[in-house]
Design a protein around this motif. Structure first.
Motif, PDB file in Angstrom:
ATOM      1  N   THR A 189      -4.781  -4.532  17.790  1.00 41.76           N
ATOM      2  CA  THR A 189      -3.536  -4.008  18.675  1.00 41.76           C
ATOM      3  C   THR A 189      -4.263  -3.541  19.751  1.00 41.76           C
ATOM      4  OG1 THR A 189      -2.247  -3.585  16.725  1.00 41.76           O
ATOM      5  CG2 THR A 189      -1.816  -2.071  18.499  1.00 41.76           C
ATOM      6  N   PHE A 190      -5.587  -2.843  19.541  1.00 43.59           N
ATOM      7  CA  PHE A 190      -6.190  -2.113  20.702  1.00 43.59           C
ATOM      8  C   PHE A 190      -6.986  -3.297  21.374  1.00 43.59           C
ATOM      9  CE2 PHE A 190      -5.138   1.491  18.304  1.00 43.59           C
ATOM     10  CZ  PHE A 190      -4.463   2.217  19.124  1.00 43.59           C
ATOM     11  N   SER A 193      -5.659  -5.766  12.092  1.00 40.95           N
ATOM     12  CA  SER A 193      -4.258  -5.798  12.855  1.00 40.95           C
ATOM     13  C   SER A 193      -4.676  -4.388  13.935  1.00 40.95           C
ATOM     14  CB  SER A 193      -3.092  -5.546  12.309  1.00 40.95           C
ATOM     15  OG  SER A 193      -3.052  -6.670  11.166  1.00 40.95           O
ATOM     16  N   VAL A 194      -4.773  -3.209  13.330  1.00 43.52           N
ATOM     17  CA  VAL A 194      -4.988  -2.321  14.311  1.00 43.52           C
ATOM     18  C   VAL A 194      -6.219  -2.443  15.233  1.00 43.52           C
ATOM     19  CG1 VAL A 194      -5.610   0.317  14.371  1.00 43.52           C
ATOM     20  CG2 VAL A 194      -4.675  -0.544  12.350  1.00 43.52           C
ATOM     21  N   PHE A 241      -5.218  -4.904   7.241  1.00 45.77           N
ATOM     22  CA  PHE A 241      -4.640  -4.282   8.262  1.00 45.77           C
ATOM     23  C   PHE A 241      -5.414  -3.467   9.251  1.00 45.77           C
ATOM     24  CE2 PHE A 241      -1.060  -4.209   4.820  1.00 45.77           C
ATOM     25  CZ  PHE A 241      -0.623  -5.340   5.297  1.00 45.77           C
ATOM     26  N   TYR A 273       2.940  -5.201  12.972  1.00 44.54           N
ATOM     27  CA  TYR A 273       2.483  -5.414  14.251  1.00 44.54           C
ATOM     28  C   TYR A 273       1.516  -6.530  14.554  1.00 44.54           C
ATOM     29  CZ  TYR A 273       2.615  -0.501  15.889  1.00 44.54           C
ATOM     30  OH  TYR A 273       2.910   0.631  16.786  1.00 44.54           O
ATOM     31  N   PHE A 313       0.703  -1.175   0.121  1.00 47.20           N
ATOM     32  CA  PHE A 313       0.053  -0.013   0.270  1.00 47.20           C
ATOM     33  C   PHE A 313       0.988   1.239   0.113  1.00 47.20           C
ATOM     34  CE2 PHE A 313      -3.552  -2.686   2.134  1.00 47.20           C
ATOM     35  CZ  PHE A 313      -3.704  -3.035   0.851  1.00 47.20           C
ATOM     36  N   TYR A 357      -5.428   5.902   4.473  1.00 44.03           N
ATOM     37  CA  TYR A 357      -4.185   4.694   4.758  1.00 44.03           C
ATOM     38  C   TYR A 357      -4.656   3.433   4.450  1.00 44.03           C
ATOM     39  CZ  TYR A 357      -2.265   9.119   6.626  1.00 44.03           C
ATOM     40  OH  TYR A 357      -2.057  10.433   6.790  1.00 44.03           O
ATOM     41  N   PHE A 358      -6.219   3.065   4.926  1.00 47.25           N
ATOM     42  CA  PHE A 358      -6.292   1.881   4.995  1.00 47.25           C
ATOM     43  C   PHE A 358      -7.324   1.512   3.735  1.00 47.25           C
ATOM     44  CE2 PHE A 358      -5.195   2.234   9.249  1.00 47.25           C
ATOM     45  CZ  PHE A 358      -4.374   1.249   9.386  1.00 47.25           C
ATOM     46  N   MET A 408      -6.020   1.805   0.267  1.00 46.32           N
ATOM     47  CA  MET A 408      -5.119   1.781  -0.654  1.00 46.32           C
ATOM     48  C   MET A 408      -5.413   0.942  -1.674  1.00 46.32           C
ATOM     49  SD  MET A 408      -3.524   4.687  -0.015  1.00 46.32           S
ATOM     50  CE  MET A 408      -3.105   4.770  -1.654  1.00 46.32           C
ATOM     51  N   THR A 465      -5.558   8.282  15.632  1.00 43.16           N
ATOM     52  CA  THR A 465      -5.333   6.779  15.056  1.00 43.16           C
ATOM     53  C   THR A 465      -6.513   5.972  14.421  1.00 43.16           C
ATOM     54  OG1 THR A 465      -3.465   6.535  16.420  1.00 43.16           O
ATOM     55  CG2 THR A 465      -4.521   4.456  16.118  1.00 43.16           C
ATOM     56  N   LEU A 491      -0.869   5.289  17.074  1.00 45.55           N
ATOM     57  CA  LEU A 491      -0.341   4.186  16.698  1.00 45.55           C
ATOM     58  C   LEU A 491       0.953   4.568  16.116  1.00 45.55           C
ATOM     59  CD1 LEU A 491      -1.041   1.172  16.521  1.00 45.55           C
ATOM     60  CD2 LEU A 491      -1.066   1.671  14.015  1.00 45.55           C
ATOM     61  N   TYR A 513       0.656   3.265  10.418  1.00 51.99           N
ATOM     62  CA  TYR A 513      -0.621   2.583   9.375  1.00 51.99           C
ATOM     63  C   TYR A 513       0.126   1.772   8.434  1.00 51.99           C
ATOM     64  CZ  TYR A 513      -2.715   6.652  11.676  1.00 51.99           C
ATOM     65  OH  TYR A 513      -3.279   7.630  12.412  1.00 51.99           O
ATOM     66  N   PHE A 514       1.154   1.894   7.938  1.00 52.92           N
ATOM     67  CA  PHE A 514       1.698   1.042   6.841  1.00 52.92           C
ATOM     68  C   PHE A 514       2.409  -0.162   7.370  1.00 52.92           C
ATOM     69  CE2 PHE A 514       0.489   4.760   4.710  1.00 52.92           C
ATOM     70  CZ  PHE A 514      -0.269   4.360   3.603  1.00 52.92           C
ATOM     71  N   MET A 535       1.307  -2.469   9.785  1.00 50.77           N
ATOM     72  CA  MET A 535       0.520  -3.565  10.275  1.00 50.77           C
ATOM     73  C   MET A 535       0.999  -4.714  10.066  1.00 50.77           C
ATOM     74  SD  MET A 535      -1.026  -1.321  11.874  1.00 50.77           S
ATOM     75  CE  MET A 535      -1.425  -2.481  13.103  1.00 50.77           C
ATOM     76  N   MET A 536       1.731  -5.082   9.084  1.00 50.68           N
ATOM     77  CA  MET A 536       2.109  -6.571   9.031  1.00 50.68           C
ATOM     78  C   MET A 536       3.145  -6.809  10.145  1.00 50.68           C
ATOM     79  SD  MET A 536       3.591  -8.391   5.387  1.00 50.68           S
ATOM     80  CE  MET A 536       1.979  -8.016   4.716  1.00 50.68           C
TER      81      MET A 536
END
Lengths: 459, 459
Positions: free
Chosen positions: B179-180, B175-176, B172, A426, A172, B420-421, B423, B110, A383, A420-421, A423-424
């Motif tokens: 993460t939370f 994953s975010v 992704f 994370y 992305f 960003y998510f 793309m 975020t 993040l 944001y880019f 996440m892989m």
């Protein structure tokens, strides 16, 4: 004094109108950059085939203390700056520390990091010189995105060589860079001699910044009207990035604060050099005794385990040689290492300051980095990029020490960008499949053995 | 008056301390929400099995004009607010328009959007009531991310049902959210009766918001101590989102400005309802004659092609019925449609205002949306979410009209979030593989045919 706000933004009027050139206040200058053909210090003219003329001048100017920011660049800065100085109230509370923690957050722009500060400056000078196009490399992708944004603004064609493992891990990033009209090529590639040579020798390589630099430089010098630009390491980049530290200092003065400790992540040194600049000036001039801490990844430990030596800035050995902390230009960090901070060397300015004892450095494994990143995200709702999380880790360690000693230190760290880019990476952390690879001394040895021999200087 | 800055941030002291409840100034209230078992208006108590008590109260309170924002929520707001009011100097220049364009940018947190404004409020009330956990649904993922952040802050377990096509297009986002600390389930799923029934009937379905809502509600009412929360459509959500409009109005007053046109994207209505609230108050009270424009996707055109009718808020028909513009709760938007704004209905408050002529609406195909998004990104250096880009399109159209007529209108639009998510969707646009599907009247018919029959009200 009223309660310190969570976020302090300067007004447009308060924004710095000049960059600060830290070299002007250094008692000893970094050693000169050498021409690899003659072993003599490079002149501005030597740099013209590769760099814009104005940037070549900034690169070698160790004397001018303050340099006016051209008005067009100031106007661009106003689109995404000032960046906030944030008081980490919730992080302090969660750590139960007497320390006061501040961070300068550079991630709130589409490039996602501080890189835009230098990208727009370099694109501006390229435009001014009437160039036909630019080339660059990018590791994690932050610099490539920033430069694509800046070049798109000035309608300058841009080719980005992206380290292959990042290119594959971050599809992305590619789309963002293409949205801003740049072309992007995974490196090493077959579009350059140096790329083809590296591919021939190491067909399975996942690439390195040093290698991508070689390709971008070759492409620039072989394409009429093109020049090469770089997002870190160079003196000119640290100059542009001084905006981070200058804004931070003004904001802290408004709060009647001054940092006891300043912490930044360190890859090539662009953010750290910019953040510390005006505070380091105070230290160099005996006006303060702040502690500076560079935090680098254990998998690419140029300051903590590198040699202070002359080295090429790239793997293909086409660039001038700089004296810096380096793992050797042949060093390629493990593909398991997430995010940026993958450069074999370190800014010559920061290297000199570290060598002369003005700055400390620590290294950290990536599991600990992501532990700090997720802890921080939950407290402060930002993040962070993996790169930035190195600084978070450093700041949290300092704050924990304050808890033990009871000292109410004022800590300032640089939060360079958002994740944001990433996440892989994370995701790998969440799945406990993250690899904490640290090179052994034996693995570092070939890099050191490959350092250039320079008669009379470095044998 | 000094030159209008690019970005205007209020100070913490200037931030609103109360939300504004637009219903208190509406001459006619939206029609009451009906209990689907009795066809009678629901009471607060009817809502308790599903909603937090305080939120149930806010949902039905059409009278209290200003509602205090609890101090804890104000403190959380200070971590990412105030959001900037931005003067789009470069966009104006690129469009060569006499119009002045302002936008309120809610993407710099975020979660990437305005959704956090209501998420933290709902999590706070859940904590206050001592709940054991929450469930929700998410379409494009912005709401899920925002609520995960908010729940993580209050240590409330959260289960998110994510519309399956988004879940697959946006790994992704997952994953975010993880993460939370939230769990995430693609919807329809086999974890609920309603999910299993939908999967049985449509095994290949890519899901819809209406369906994910049904699953989240079922999960909440069948898990002791759990309640359900929703990120749009509801009156309570528009109340919380009024912070957007309130901040915008204060900032515009500081600049001696007042908008002639206010434009927002419209899916369930959370951003648009929040942005327009205080300006609509002025219109309702005869103090201004601002034009309001909702911009919705042509593929999910609830205002421009829907019916103003009582409908269920979800596909599984387990929720109360609201009178709103709707495509029918069975409507499932094309999987080709990128981003959010996929809801079959529309906020009852906005529906009523639209029905009574206080607001206009337009719809737009997604290629035009992404054209506006990339044009905007290059001028203003912000990569917008596809949802937000609907508002950008609307604002650009208005600004172009001003160029034709020579009118120097003041335009305000809501830039709800970052892309960003998204793309994969940008990539489809760049590759010219974007699908501009618009449902035919025949394709909309089954949705309307499925509207509930309510004796004496809607036969």
């Amino acid at each position: 004094m009223a309660k310190v706000p969570h976020r302090l933004y300067l007004t447009e009027e308060q924004m710095p109108k000049q960059w600060y050139n830290l070299r002007a206040d250094m008692k000893e200058q970094p050693d000169p950059i050498l021409n690899p053909a003659t072993f003599q210090p490079v002149t501005e003219e030597d740099l013209y085939p590769v760099f814009c003329e104005k940037l070549a001048h900034q690169e070698l100017d160790g004397e001018t203390r303050y340099i006016d920011i051209p008005e067009e660049i100031q106007d661009f800065y106003k689109m995404y700056r000032p960046s906030p100085l944030i008081r980490a109230y919730n992080l302090e509370k969660a750590l139960d520390t007497p320390a006061k923690i501040y961070y300068k957050f550079e991630g709130n722009n589409t490039s996602g990091s501080h890189k835009l500060n230098s990208a727009i400056a370099q694109a501006y000078y390229a435009k001014e010189q009437g160039l036909k196009g630019l080339t660059t490399e990018t590791g994690a992708g932050q610099w490539g995105t920033a430069l694509a944004e800046a070049c798109s603004y000035y309608h300058i064609p841009l080719t980005v060589y992206m380290v292959k493992c990042s290119y594959e891990q971050k599809p992305f990033r590619k789309s963002v860079i293409e949205t801003f009209d740049a072309s992007i090529i995974p490196s090493p590639s077959d579009t350059t001699n140096v790329g083809r040579a590296i591919l021939k020798e190491h067909p399975d390589t996942t690439g390195s910044l040093g290698c991508a630099i070689s390709e971008a430089v070759e492409k620039a010098v072989s394409t009429p009207g093109y020049k090469y630009v770089l997002g870190s390491v160079l003196n000119q980049v640290l100059l542009h990035q001084s905006i981070i530290g200058l804004e931070s200092k003004i904001a802290m003065e408004m709060l009647d604060e001054y940092p006891d400790v300043v912490i930044g992540c360190a890859g090539g040194g662009s953010n750290l050099g910019g953040l510390i600049a005006p505070f380091m000036q105070d230290k160099l001039l005996g006006r303060a005794n702040t502690r500076f801490i560079a935090v680098e990844p254990a998998s690419c430990p140029s300051l903590t385990r590198g040699r202070y030596a002359y080295d090429f800035c790239d793997t293909g050995r086409v660039t001038p040689m700089a004296r810096m902390y380096t793992l050797g230009c042949d060093f390629i960090p493990s593909a398991n290492h997430a995010g940026g901070l993958r450069y074999h060397g370190m800014s010559p300015i920061l290297s000199k300051l570290y060598h002369d004892g003005y700055m400390d450095a620590i290294s950290v494994e990536q599991t600990k980095v992501f532990e700090a990143a997720t802890f921080f995200a939950k407290q402060e709702t930002i993040l962070p990029a993996p790169e930035s999380a190195h600084a978070i880790y450093g700041a949290m360690e300092e704050a924990k020490k304050c808890k033990e000693t009871g000292e109410a230190k004022t800590i300032l760290f640089g939060l360079t960008g958002t994740g944001y880019f990433d996440m892989m990476a994370y995701s790998a952390y969440l799945n406990k499949s993250m690899n904490d690879y640290i090179p052994t001394d034996e693995e570092l040895e070939p890099g050191f053995a490959g350092l250039p021999k320079i008669p009379g200087i470095q044998e």
